[in-house]
Design an enzyme around this catalytic site. Structure first.
Site, PDB file in Angstrom:
ATOM      1  N   ASP A 140       0.840  -1.210   0.000  1.00 22.51           N
ATOM      2  CA  ASP A 140       0.000   0.000   0.000  1.00 22.51           C
ATOM      3  C   ASP A 140       0.871   1.256   0.000  1.00 22.51           C
ATOM      4  OD1 ASP A 140       0.845  -0.767   2.624  1.00 22.51           O
ATOM      5  OD2 ASP A 140      -0.517   0.707   3.491  1.00 22.51           O
ATOM      6  N   GLU A 141       0.251   2.373  -0.354  1.00 17.00           N
ATOM      7  CA  GLU A 141       0.867   3.696  -0.242  1.00 17.00           C
ATOM      8  C   GLU A 141       2.314   3.721  -0.749  1.00 17.00           C
ATOM      9  OE1 GLU A 141       0.198   4.858   3.875  1.00 17.00           O
ATOM     10  OE2 GLU A 141      -1.783   5.621   3.356  1.00 17.00           O
TER      11      GLU A 141
END
Length: 454
Positions: A140-141
């Protein structure tokens, strides 16, 4: 499956505390734990540099798994494989693997060393989790992906975009896992996938999770996209702590309950999306927003929230039955959701810390500022000007002295007790950091005043 996320990139508890927590998780309805080790894993060889000075030993990792087995909790290790890798890329040794040279957040997927390092990290973690049938690869991110020179060159040569580049790296990680560890199932967060088209996603896909609050229509819209992309199973990820501010010290109960009630609505919509099926829920409990941020709510502080959230999922709502179970298991008399408080002494692991943090959160700052700001004798006869030049009228100073000395002694005594309780559950680095962030900014003002007064 209902997994409770243990985020060990901050305030990692001693294994002796997990011995008390695991039976509680099981009692409240969890059947697994998602363990994000980060620098708490006992990496060996060239990876030893990644270990925290307080990292768990190999015996600790084995003990954690025995405890989980004993309490019928599936262990799913989480290894970040793209973003959130500050604990790796902060080291000079691995700096050349950064996507953008000055930021330690994300890997450069084009350097051969990146995949080689990930294979090594994943292998060490999986070897120590042979009982686990799942692994979570984070993903993620991935901040700044596409901004590095290698990525820009790749996109122009392949007429690709950030999405195709992201999927290329994920497929390489998945390719390694499926080749080396046949039958191991993979989880990942989905935020990066949401920007990618259905066409691009129609590849071997991994189940996904997500932890923001969604309204039901928005969630169904995303789920429809994943159905069209050929996903067969889906996970959701809610949150019982660690999402309401990077420096949050006290868990807001009603906020997290509402988060779970929202997810229950989404779950009710899943049958309409057949053949997609819901495989599990991860109750996330972030301990830091990233490797460099301060600590948010400690685990003992958020146990009432975790209990409420788990029982809400088990019972399909925060019913009377769910509420009764929470109070019984935690040994509480009542829960005030809007005030985020619990009445009663409580019997859950770390309850002493729960009550003491409540005191710090609710009274420390207020009581000290009140004494220092509202005492006219301090303002008039013991101002910063007087203190700097070391003079004052004893008559006026004595009018506030005993009050200030008592307040100081009461809080110092309280903090000694709090430190002793924290020491039982946490390693010294966590204790120091938590006190420095939450106690010292206020208590130091009082300490300085008392020192000058004396």
């Amino acid at each position: 499956m209902r997994l409770v996320h243990l985020d060990l990139k901050g305030a990692a508890p001693r294994v002796s505390y997990l011995e008390q927590v695991f039976p509680l998780l099981s009692q409240l309805g969890a059947n697994g734990v998602l363990i994000e080790y980060e620098d708490m894993f006992p990496f060996k060889g060239e990876l030893e540099i990644l270990r925290s000075p307080y990292a768990y030993s190999e015996e600790d990792i084995e003990r954690i798994q025995q405890l989980a087995e004993q309490h019928k909790l599936e262990v799913v290790p989480l290894v970040q494989t793209f973003g959130h890798v500050e604990f790796i890329l902060k080291h000079e040794k691995f700096q050349h693997l950064r996507e953008v040279e000055r930021f330690p957040n994300s890997f450069n997927p084009h350097v051969p060393g990146t995949l080689a390092l990930l294979k090594s990290i994943l292998s060490q973690v999986i070897e120590k989790h042979r009982r686990s049938s799942w692994i979570h690869i984070g993903a993620d991110e991935v901040f700044h992906l596409g901004e590095g020179m290698d990525s820009r060159n790749w996109m122009s040569q392949h007429k690709g975009d950030v999405g195709t580049m992201y999927l290329k790296h994920i497929k390489e990680v998945l390719g390694f896992l499926t080749a080396q560890y046949w039958g191991l199932r993979v989880l990942m967060w989905d935020d990066m996938l949401r920007k990618i088209s259905v066409g691009a996603l129609r590849a071997p896909a991994a189940p996904w999770g997500q932890w923001h609050r969604w309204s039901c229509p928005a969630a169904v819209q995303f789920l429809t996209k994943y159905v069209e992309s050929g996903f067969e199973a889906v996970w959701f990820a809610s949150a019982f702590k660690g999402t309401t501010g990077p420096a949050q010290a006290w868990t807001p109960l009603s906020y997290h309950l509402k988060n779970h009630l929202s997810w229950l609505k989404v779950m009710q919509a899943v049958p309409r999306l057949a053949p997609l099926r819901l495989q599990g829920v991860v109750l996330t409990g972030w301990q830091r927003y990233d490797h460099y941020s301060v600590l948010c709510e400690l685990l003992p502080v958020s146990i009432p929230s975790l209990a409420i959230c788990l029982q809400t999922l088990v019972n399909g709502g925060f019913t009377e039955e769910a509420k009764r179970k929470v109070l019984d298991v935690l040994g509480l008399e009542s829960v005030q959701l809007e005030q985020s408080t619990c009445e009663g002494r409580g019997v859950f692991p770390g309850v002493e810390i729960y009550h003491m943090v409540e005191q710090v959160n609710g009274h420390l700052k207020e009581s000290i500022l009140k004494a220092l700001e509202e005492e006219s004798a301090i303002k008039g006869w013991f101002s910063p000007y007087h203190r700097k030049r070391q003079f004052g009228n004893p008559r006026n100073m004595e009018s506030f002295g005993s009050k200030v000395l008592k307040l100081h002694e009461d809080w110092e005594s309280f903090v000694r007790d709090l430190r002793a309780q924290l020491d039982r559950i946490y390693f010294p680095d966590t204790v120091e950091e938590w006190l420095e962030e939450n106690v010292n900014p206020y208590l130091d003002q009082l300490r300085d005043l008392v020192r000058d007064y004396r």
